[in-house]
Design an enzyme around this catalytic site. Sequence first.
Site, short mmCIF file in Angstrom:
data_model
loop_
_atom_site.label_atom_id
_atom_site.label_comp_id
_atom_site.label_asym_id
_atom_site.label_seq_id
_atom_site.Cartn_x
_atom_site.Cartn_y
_atom_site.Cartn_z
N GLU A 17 57.98 32.11 6.76
CA GLU A 17 57.73 31.31 7.96
C GLU A 17 56.99 32.10 9.04
OE1 GLU A 17 58.03 28.34 7.76
OE2 GLU A 17 59.79 27.72 6.62
N HIS A 77 64.89 31.49 13.63
CA HIS A 77 65.00 30.28 12.81
C HIS A 77 66.28 30.37 12.00
CE1 HIS A 77 64.46 27.21 9.87
NE2 HIS A 77 64.01 28.01 8.91
N HIS A 89 69.59 28.18 9.68
CA HIS A 89 70.02 27.03 8.88
C HIS A 89 71.48 26.72 9.24
CE1 HIS A 89 66.86 27.59 5.42
NE2 HIS A 89 66.31 27.36 6.60
N TYR A 113 76.03 20.03 29.16
CA TYR A 113 75.10 20.82 29.98
C TYR A 113 74.43 21.96 29.21
CZ TYR A 113 78.39 24.72 30.68
OH TYR A 113 79.22 25.79 30.50
N HIS A 156 65.47 20.48 7.56
CA HIS A 156 65.25 21.91 7.36
C HIS A 156 66.27 22.77 8.12
CE1 HIS A 156 61.96 25.29 7.06
NE2 HIS A 156 63.19 25.79 7.03
N TYR A 166 68.68 33.28 33.56
CA TYR A 166 69.16 33.78 32.26
C TYR A 166 67.99 34.06 31.33
CZ TYR A 166 73.92 32.40 33.55
OH TYR A 166 75.14 32.29 34.16
#
Length: 214
Positions: free
Chosen positions: A76, A95, A97, A116, A157, A211
Amino acid sequence: MLLKEERELVVEYGKQMIERGLTVGTFGNLSVYNEKENLFAISPSGMDYFKTAPEDVVVLTPEGEKVDGDRKPSSEVDMHRIFYQKRPGIHAVVHTHSTFATALSCMGWSIPPLHYLVAYSGREVPCTPYVQFGTYELAQCACETMGDNYACILGNHGLLCCGSNIGYTLDVAEQIEFCAELYYRVRAAGQQPNLLTDEQIGVVLNSFQNYRKK
């Protein structure tokens, strides 16, 4: 070693991704971008996160040219480099799963502002249509769908997140997985969530700006 610190971060946070239950086996991937060098370090393809050493992490340009590392980069890689090309201020991509975000992906559901903490992404977490993994078409679709947000669900995915640094970005992945579970459980109970208003989620978004810069 080229991008030594970034490679070490990829190793450290790859282990955390497993320990936090955000992926299983060798699936998922993560990268860290060095803006000064205009290079990024990405997890290697198909390697156990607990057996990956910094020298196994691959270094590439945002154009996809490999400049250091003997391993094959994650399949990827395009889905990482496109954010470093198109999103100023993004210095990490994760990324996963994770279970509930992936369950929503299989139903094509975006996450509305039911809590929130959705603001870790933006006003919602949008879901892409299904696109073949490991393709530039998926990278384009993810980038376009995410827009100015910091997370999107990849149809059929998993979950994709980005941020100003790898620590914050993994937090995004963890908090959006929490929101995905909330949404799944509310819908499984046969209910529609009581959504925050645009004004309410906007206030939280503003408070989260500090943040993101840490």
